[in-house]
Design a protein around this motif. Sequence first.
Motif, PDB file in Angstrom:
ATOM      1  N   GLN B 516       0.835  -1.205   0.000  1.00 54.34           N
ATOM      2  CA  GLN B 516       0.000   0.000   0.000  1.00 54.34           C
ATOM      3  C   GLN B 516       0.870   1.257   0.000  1.00 54.34           C
ATOM      4  O   GLN B 516       0.603   2.214  -0.739  1.00 54.34           O
ATOM      5  CB  GLN B 516      -0.924   0.000   1.223  1.00 54.34           C
ATOM      6  N   ALA B 517       1.964   1.229   0.799  1.00 54.16           N
ATOM      7  CA  ALA B 517       2.860   2.385   0.843  1.00 54.16           C
ATOM      8  C   ALA B 517       3.503   2.628  -0.516  1.00 54.16           C
ATOM      9  O   ALA B 517       3.621   3.756  -0.982  1.00 54.16           O
ATOM     10  CB  ALA B 517       3.933   2.178   1.904  1.00 54.16           C
ATOM     11  N   LEU B 518       3.928   1.530  -1.162  1.00 54.31           N
ATOM     12  CA  LEU B 518       4.536   1.642  -2.485  1.00 54.31           C
ATOM     13  C   LEU B 518       3.571   2.295  -3.468  1.00 54.31           C
ATOM     14  O   LEU B 518       3.930   3.198  -4.220  1.00 54.31           O
ATOM     15  CB  LEU B 518       4.909   0.260  -3.027  1.00 54.31           C
ATOM     16  N   LEU B 519       2.329   1.819  -3.437  1.00 56.44           N
ATOM     17  CA  LEU B 519       1.344   2.330  -4.385  1.00 56.44           C
ATOM     18  C   LEU B 519       1.036   3.799  -4.117  1.00 56.44           C
ATOM     19  O   LEU B 519       0.906   4.598  -5.040  1.00 56.44           O
ATOM     20  CB  LEU B 519       0.059   1.503  -4.308  1.00 56.44           C
ATOM     21  N   ALA B 520       0.970   4.150  -2.835  1.00 55.11           N
ATOM     22  CA  ALA B 520       0.649   5.530  -2.486  1.00 55.11           C
ATOM     23  C   ALA B 520       1.753   6.477  -2.941  1.00 55.11           C
ATOM     24  O   ALA B 520       1.513   7.659  -3.168  1.00 55.11           O
ATOM     25  CB  ALA B 520       0.445   5.656  -0.980  1.00 55.11           C
ATOM     26  N   ALA B 521       2.958   5.945  -3.072  1.00 58.74           N
ATOM     27  CA  ALA B 521       4.089   6.810  -3.411  1.00 58.74           C
ATOM     28  C   ALA B 521       4.214   7.075  -4.905  1.00 58.74           C
ATOM     29  O   ALA B 521       5.012   7.904  -5.319  1.00 58.74           O
ATOM     30  CB  ALA B 521       5.379   6.187  -2.895  1.00 58.74           C
ATOM     31  N   ILE B 522       3.437   6.366  -5.719  1.00 50.43           N
ATOM     32  CA  ILE B 522       3.541   6.585  -7.170  1.00 50.43           C
ATOM     33  C   ILE B 522       3.192   8.037  -7.471  1.00 50.43           C
ATOM     34  O   ILE B 522       2.135   8.513  -7.075  1.00 50.43           O
ATOM     35  CB  ILE B 522       2.572   5.686  -7.948  1.00 50.43           C
ATOM     36  N   PRO B 523       4.085   8.766  -8.147  1.00 54.06           N
ATOM     37  CA  PRO B 523       3.779  10.159  -8.446  1.00 54.06           C
ATOM     38  C   PRO B 523       2.725  10.261  -9.547  1.00 54.06           C
ATOM     39  O   PRO B 523       2.427   9.287 -10.233  1.00 54.06           O
ATOM     40  CB  PRO B 523       5.117  10.711  -8.919  1.00 54.06           C
ATOM     41  N   GLY B 524       2.156  11.435  -9.693  1.00 57.29           N
ATOM     42  CA  GLY B 524       1.241  11.677 -10.798  1.00 57.29           C
ATOM     43  C   GLY B 524      -0.212  11.456 -10.444  1.00 57.29           C
ATOM     44  O   GLY B 524      -1.015  11.058 -11.281  1.00 57.29           O
ATOM     45  N   ARG B 525      -0.571  11.704  -9.171  1.00 58.31           N
ATOM     46  CA  ARG B 525      -1.955  11.537  -8.762  1.00 58.31           C
ATOM     47  C   ARG B 525      -2.899  12.346  -9.651  1.00 58.31           C
ATOM     48  O   ARG B 525      -3.949  11.871 -10.075  1.00 58.31           O
ATOM     49  CB  ARG B 525      -2.099  11.979  -7.305  1.00 58.31           C
ATOM     50  N   VAL B 526      -2.446  13.574  -9.968  1.00 56.34           N
ATOM     51  CA  VAL B 526      -3.258  14.453 -10.804  1.00 56.34           C
ATOM     52  C   VAL B 526      -3.572  13.807 -12.147  1.00 56.34           C
ATOM     53  O   VAL B 526      -4.706  13.827 -12.626  1.00 56.34           O
ATOM     54  CB  VAL B 526      -2.515  15.783 -11.029  1.00 56.34           C
ATOM     55  N   LEU B 527      -2.529  13.204 -12.730  1.00 59.88           N
ATOM     56  CA  LEU B 527      -2.704  12.572 -14.037  1.00 59.88           C
ATOM     57  C   LEU B 527      -3.701  11.424 -13.949  1.00 59.88           C
ATOM     58  O   LEU B 527      -4.535  11.220 -14.821  1.00 59.88           O
ATOM     59  CB  LEU B 527      -1.382  12.024 -14.550  1.00 59.88           C
ATOM     60  N   ARG B 528      -3.616  10.664 -12.866  1.00 61.81           N
ATOM     61  CA  ARG B 528      -4.488   9.501 -12.736  1.00 61.81           C
ATOM     62  C   ARG B 528      -5.936   9.944 -12.557  1.00 61.81           C
ATOM     63  O   ARG B 528      -6.849   9.308 -13.072  1.00 61.81           O
ATOM     64  CB  ARG B 528      -4.024   8.628 -11.569  1.00 61.81           C
ATOM     65  N   ASP B 529      -6.108  11.043 -11.817  1.00 59.12           N
ATOM     66  CA  ASP B 529      -7.471  11.544 -11.641  1.00 59.12           C
ATOM     67  C   ASP B 529      -8.076  11.941 -12.985  1.00 59.12           C
ATOM     68  O   ASP B 529      -9.262  11.757 -13.225  1.00 59.12           O
ATOM     69  CB  ASP B 529      -7.474  12.744 -10.690  1.00 59.12           C
ATOM     70  N   LEU B 530      -7.225  12.480 -13.839  1.00 59.25           N
ATOM     71  CA  LEU B 530      -7.706  12.872 -15.160  1.00 59.25           C
ATOM     72  C   LEU B 530      -8.165  11.659 -15.949  1.00 59.25           C
ATOM     73  O   LEU B 530      -9.127  11.695 -16.704  1.00 59.25           O
ATOM     74  CB  LEU B 530      -6.598  13.568 -15.956  1.00 59.25           C
ATOM     75  N   ASP B 531      -7.450  10.559 -15.768  1.00 61.45           N
ATOM     76  CA  ASP B 531      -7.733   9.362 -16.569  1.00 61.45           C
ATOM     77  C   ASP B 531      -8.913   8.567 -16.055  1.00 61.45           C
ATOM     78  O   ASP B 531      -9.382   7.649 -16.729  1.00 61.45           O
ATOM     79  CB  ASP B 531      -6.528   8.404 -16.529  1.00 61.45           C
ATOM     80  N   ASP B 532      -9.329   8.847 -14.805  1.00 63.48           N
ATOM     81  CA  ASP B 532     -10.335   8.007 -14.164  1.00 63.48           C
ATOM     82  C   ASP B 532      -9.899   6.552 -14.133  1.00 63.48           C
ATOM     83  O   ASP B 532     -10.708   5.640 -14.311  1.00 63.48           O
ATOM     84  CB  ASP B 532     -11.688   8.102 -14.887  1.00 63.48           C
ATOM     85  N   SER B 533      -8.622   6.356 -13.949  1.00 65.79           N
ATOM     86  CA  SER B 533      -8.143   4.977 -13.893  1.00 65.79           C
ATOM     87  C   SER B 533      -8.527   4.377 -12.541  1.00 65.79           C
ATOM     88  O   SER B 533      -8.916   5.095 -11.632  1.00 65.79           O
ATOM     89  CB  SER B 533      -6.628   4.968 -14.066  1.00 65.79           C
ATOM     90  N   PRO B 534      -8.435   3.064 -12.374  1.00 70.98           N
ATOM     91  CA  PRO B 534      -8.905   2.423 -11.141  1.00 70.98           C
ATOM     92  C   PRO B 534      -8.082   2.805  -9.921  1.00 70.98           C
ATOM     93  O   PRO B 534      -8.383   2.355  -8.828  1.00 70.98           O
ATOM     94  CB  PRO B 534      -8.770   0.928 -11.440  1.00 70.98           C
ATOM     95  N   LEU B 535      -7.046   3.621 -10.074  1.00 70.18           N
ATOM     96  CA  LEU B 535      -6.262   3.964  -8.892  1.00 70.18           C
ATOM     97  C   LEU B 535      -6.976   5.000  -8.036  1.00 70.18           C
ATOM     98  O   LEU B 535      -6.782   6.157  -8.165  1.00 70.18           O
ATOM     99  CB  LEU B 535      -4.892   4.496  -9.327  1.00 70.18           C
TER     100      LEU B 535
END
Lengths: 309, 535
Positions: B516-535
Amino acid sequence: MWRFTVLRVLQAIPVILTVITLTFFLIRAAPGGPFSSEKAVSPQVQAALEARYRLDQPILQQYFSYLADLAHGDLGPTFRYPGRTVDELILDGLPITAELGFYALMIALVLGVTAGVVASLKPNTLQDYVPMGAAMVGICMPSFLLGPLLVLVFGIWLQWLPVSGWGSTPGDKLLPSITLGAMYAGYIARLSRAGMLEVLSQDYLRTARAKGLPEYVVILKHALRGGLLPVVSYLGPAFAYLLSGSFVVETIFQIPGLGRFYIQAAFNRDYTMILGTTVFLATLIVVFNLLSDIAATWLNPRLRYQYKQ
Amino acid sequence: MALLDVTDLKVHFHTRNGVVPAVDGISFQVEAGKTLAIIGESGSGKSVACYSLVGLIPKPPGRIEDGRALFEGQDLLTLSEAQLRKVRGKGISIIFQDPMTSLNPYMTIGEQLIEPLQLHFSMSRRDAWQKGIKTLEEVGIQNAERRMHAYPFEFSGGMRQRVVIAMALVAEPQLIIADEPTTALDVTVQAQILKLLRDLQQRRNIGVIFISHDLSVVADIADDICVMQHGRFVEQGERMAIFQTPQHEYTRKLLAAVPAAAKRPASYTPEPLITITDLYTQFCGNRGGPAVKALDGISLQINRHEILGLVGESGSGKSTLGRSILRLLQPCSGSIRFDGRELVHLSAAELKPLRRRMQMIFQDPYSSLNPRMTVYDTLAEPLLLHGVVDRKGLDTAVFELMDAVGLARANVLRYPHEFSGGQRQRIAIGRAIGTKPEFIVADEPVSALDVTIQAQILDLLLDLVARFNLSMLFISHDLAVVRYLADRIVVMKAGKLVESGTTHDMFTSPQQSYTQALLAAIPGRVLRDLDDSPL
């Protein structure tokens, strides 16, 4: 650090033992002996001489009794200087040779490091080519050529400096020291240039410049320490070679140092003298290698830390 | 007024082969308390542009041809070297990319830290030392007082980068140039450092120029973004505008190259190709120190036709596992069965026929190719060694390999240094697939590459796996890349397996806190929100 030192000292023992053994048997394998000469000697005298110097014993027994004496620091009597021991002769010559070697090394260090650092600051320009060319000449020029040349120019033409001697006229130590140190200056110049070039391309020098440090601080404080590490490692062996290789210079300038004995002993088949000087110089080389290893380790915080553990 | 106002900056390099316009007329402003990101691939001129402002580019061959850079009322470009030195480290400081090499290994942290203070403020050593301790504490280094006496090698990568940041901050500059400050770091450490930078910047109201090749990193911290290509800004503007409505084609290409999509779950019946049971590999301790357990009882299975992603931070034993499977390292105990055959105790001669069926792609395409061998030699060697083709068929086989990995046939007699990083990695991939292996270990094959190139190589790998029915162990520290490529994922930490599962499960419902910590550290939250990806 102590562990490291003790370990290295222990490693040195087989090296020195090998040198002794090889020298011992090789000189006995060479034709002729210390008492073979054109002059006929009566058999009784010959026998008495050989008994006096243990040459009548089987060779292995000679070898082991030599080792036993050596363990007490006794290098034995010389065959050619009656009444004197090898220890005495070495101790007579050593201070002079050591002094000569020390001056030569100082000259080599000052000249070499300056030339190397200056050259490394502007590689592949005139500022590089001139000192490095000079270094190449220093390395290539044998001392039996450089010595007489210096004598010719400074001693005979300009008459600035005496042409020979040691400690008898002021300034007579200068020419021999330069002659002996020139080659080492060349090596040190090349080593420090290479070391500095390596360090000068490192990122941490850019960091130092980014702090606003003036260039001379960047070079002297940040670059020199890493850049001169190879020179430090070389200093120990260099000094040992200076001591063992000074006989040419000592002969040219009539200096009563260690080198003279070494050459004469070989011609005279003076078994104990050859062995004694060889063992002594081999020990010196090992010791100085060890010292420079310790110095290099001490200068590198990473290695220092490893040995502390 | 802007803190830094750059207009029409032009920096050219005058080389023997002509003039290279490294920076070709760029303009930008940095406000106090704001972050301006400059994005571009290697060689785009982003570092040169920033370093030239403070006189840190080599001159010659570099030359500032034109432009104005107003900082505190003076034009930086007209200052003499002596005047610039007063700006460097005091008004503008720099955080460099690689914390491993940007600290002087022969000086203690403290000595290096107080240098700017003694230089610019003529502080006494004692005062400077106190301020140094305070700054170290501010960047989150424990026991700062004691650590001042430590040497750089006594710090981990992330801690060193904190020291570098402290060094940049210590003289309280108004502007910081951060040149890829997290590129060399693990993803969890990267997240910490980014947060630290952001906090410090806001607390002290500093302007930051953030240079990066990684859009996802910039996405979280930048206020404005400039996209740089071939020495020019092809697009610049406010962050969300760049991400939501990119105007220039190159920006769109960069955005598309971020491996955002997850791999569609493949439908295959799991049939084990490699079964590893209880594998231990140790490295001897340095000078009689304790042995390092690199692999500490690993059991896992790699199926036919699957890509297994292996993730973990540096030092977790990922590469050791990859190399142990191929017997490039000798495991201490345990079992590796390849297609039913036990590998661990095979001799070199017995291994040779199996070597043809298992290959490796290395991380660094700059050092994993022999610089004295042409493409032809590199590709032909394994073919001949394993008798895949005879001499007559060799030319055709080499050409077909080049086609398969997308190298122009005309380049067959060139040497590695004549290729770019991406092309070199294609050569390395060609070398690996030449013997028609069933299994490939790919050890961080794209981490040394620019994003757009990285996307191409990933697609090439996916294509080859499908075309040649390969199985692959894909080692990476980059979770986004793994998500794009892998069918299943294994997480490693300190030589042990932490968790494994399908890619989808691991990204949607990770069980272990480390994952969970590893996943939370992935940069680019903004980008993922734009994509509506499952993250």
